[in-house]
Design a protein around this motif. Sequence first.
Motif, PDB file in Angstrom:
ATOM      1  N   CYS A 162      -5.296   0.655  -1.083  1.00  0.00           N
ATOM      2  CA  CYS A 162      -5.583  -0.434  -2.009  1.00  0.00           C
ATOM      3  C   CYS A 162      -4.353  -0.749  -2.855  1.00  0.00           C
ATOM      4  N   TYR A 163      -4.091  -2.043  -3.060  1.00  0.00           N
ATOM      5  CA  TYR A 163      -2.994  -2.469  -3.929  1.00  0.00           C
ATOM      6  C   TYR A 163      -3.235  -3.920  -4.331  1.00  0.00           C
ATOM      7  N   TYR A 164      -2.436  -4.398  -5.296  1.00  0.00           N
ATOM      8  CA  TYR A 164      -2.530  -5.789  -5.749  1.00  0.00           C
ATOM      9  C   TYR A 164      -1.294  -6.566  -5.312  1.00  0.00           C
ATOM     10  N   CYS A 188      -7.651  -0.321  -8.577  1.00  0.00           N
ATOM     11  CA  CYS A 188      -7.888   0.222  -7.239  1.00  0.00           C
ATOM     12  C   CYS A 188      -8.627   1.564  -7.246  1.00  0.00           C
ATOM     13  N   SER A 189      -9.176   1.947  -8.381  1.00  0.00           N
ATOM     14  CA  SER A 189      -9.904   3.234  -8.402  1.00  0.00           C
ATOM     15  C   SER A 189     -11.199   3.100  -9.212  1.00  0.00           C
ATOM     16  N   GLU A 191      -7.153  -4.353   0.319  1.00  0.00           N
ATOM     17  CA  GLU A 191      -7.493  -3.023   0.830  1.00  0.00           C
ATOM     18  C   GLU A 191      -7.759  -3.151   2.330  1.00  0.00           C
ATOM     19  N   GLN A 243     -15.518  -2.764  -3.615  1.00  0.00           N
ATOM     20  CA  GLN A 243     -14.287  -2.955  -4.386  1.00  0.00           C
ATOM     21  C   GLN A 243     -14.512  -3.684  -5.710  1.00  0.00           C
ATOM     22  N   TYR A 287     -14.917  -1.267  -8.542  1.00  0.00           N
ATOM     23  CA  TYR A 287     -13.844  -0.356  -8.963  1.00  0.00           C
ATOM     24  C   TYR A 287     -13.547  -0.640 -10.428  1.00  0.00           C
ATOM     25  N   ALA A 290       0.837  -1.204   0.000  1.00  0.00           N
ATOM     26  CA  ALA A 290       0.000   0.000   0.000  1.00  0.00           C
ATOM     27  C   ALA A 290       0.869   1.250   0.000  1.00  0.00           C
ATOM     28  N   MET A 312      -6.514  -8.357  -5.007  1.00  0.00           N
ATOM     29  CA  MET A 312      -6.650  -6.985  -4.535  1.00  0.00           C
ATOM     30  C   MET A 312      -6.741  -6.963  -3.009  1.00  0.00           C
TER      31      MET A 312
END
Length: 207
Positions: free
Chosen positions: A100-102, A206-207, A117, A199, A202, A94, A115
Amino acid sequence: MKQGSIQLGASALLLSLALTACGDRASAPAPAPTATPPVSDQPSEDVPPATAPTPLAPAKNGGLARMDGYGDLRLGGDAAEARKALGGDVAGKAEAPGGCYYLSSSSRPELPGLMIEGEKLVRYDVGEGEDIVAPGGGKVGMGADELRVLYAGRIETQPHKYVDGGEYWRIKDAAGPGVLLFEIVDGKASLWRVGLAPQVDYVEGCS
């Protein structure tokens, strides 16, 4: 004493000594047999310890994608469990606490993107060229008509944000909070994902 008597007595003495010697040999115990060393059932070389299988087996084995998670991982589970499942060469963190990240692993490219978060697994993504079967039987590249048959009466459609005529098809899990979402472009599934709301909706990762 006559000579013949002396010879007869000497012969008798020699015969007696010979019989005594034979008796001594006959009564001597037989030598004990040589013991044969036991055969070991252990290997002669060091053998490395067995390793437990990772909970995320190669995706093409099928059956790992579910509405509540992937493999042994569950939506809402800790990110630490996902890192452990991916094994070595894990990348992703993060930019800000709880962000949020993968997670991905260069040694496991066949697995979906995970994913994270709030340090929880919230979604996994399957994209173009990935041959992973979605819960219910859908796949990337499958036609819209076939998907309608597989998920009859469960599809909620929304317009695609970027592609004219494209749609998002949302399929809810009747038994839990998981959602399966297909992106439909040019009449077929271009990608799909499973996750928790919000999520799973999204649009750009992450957006």
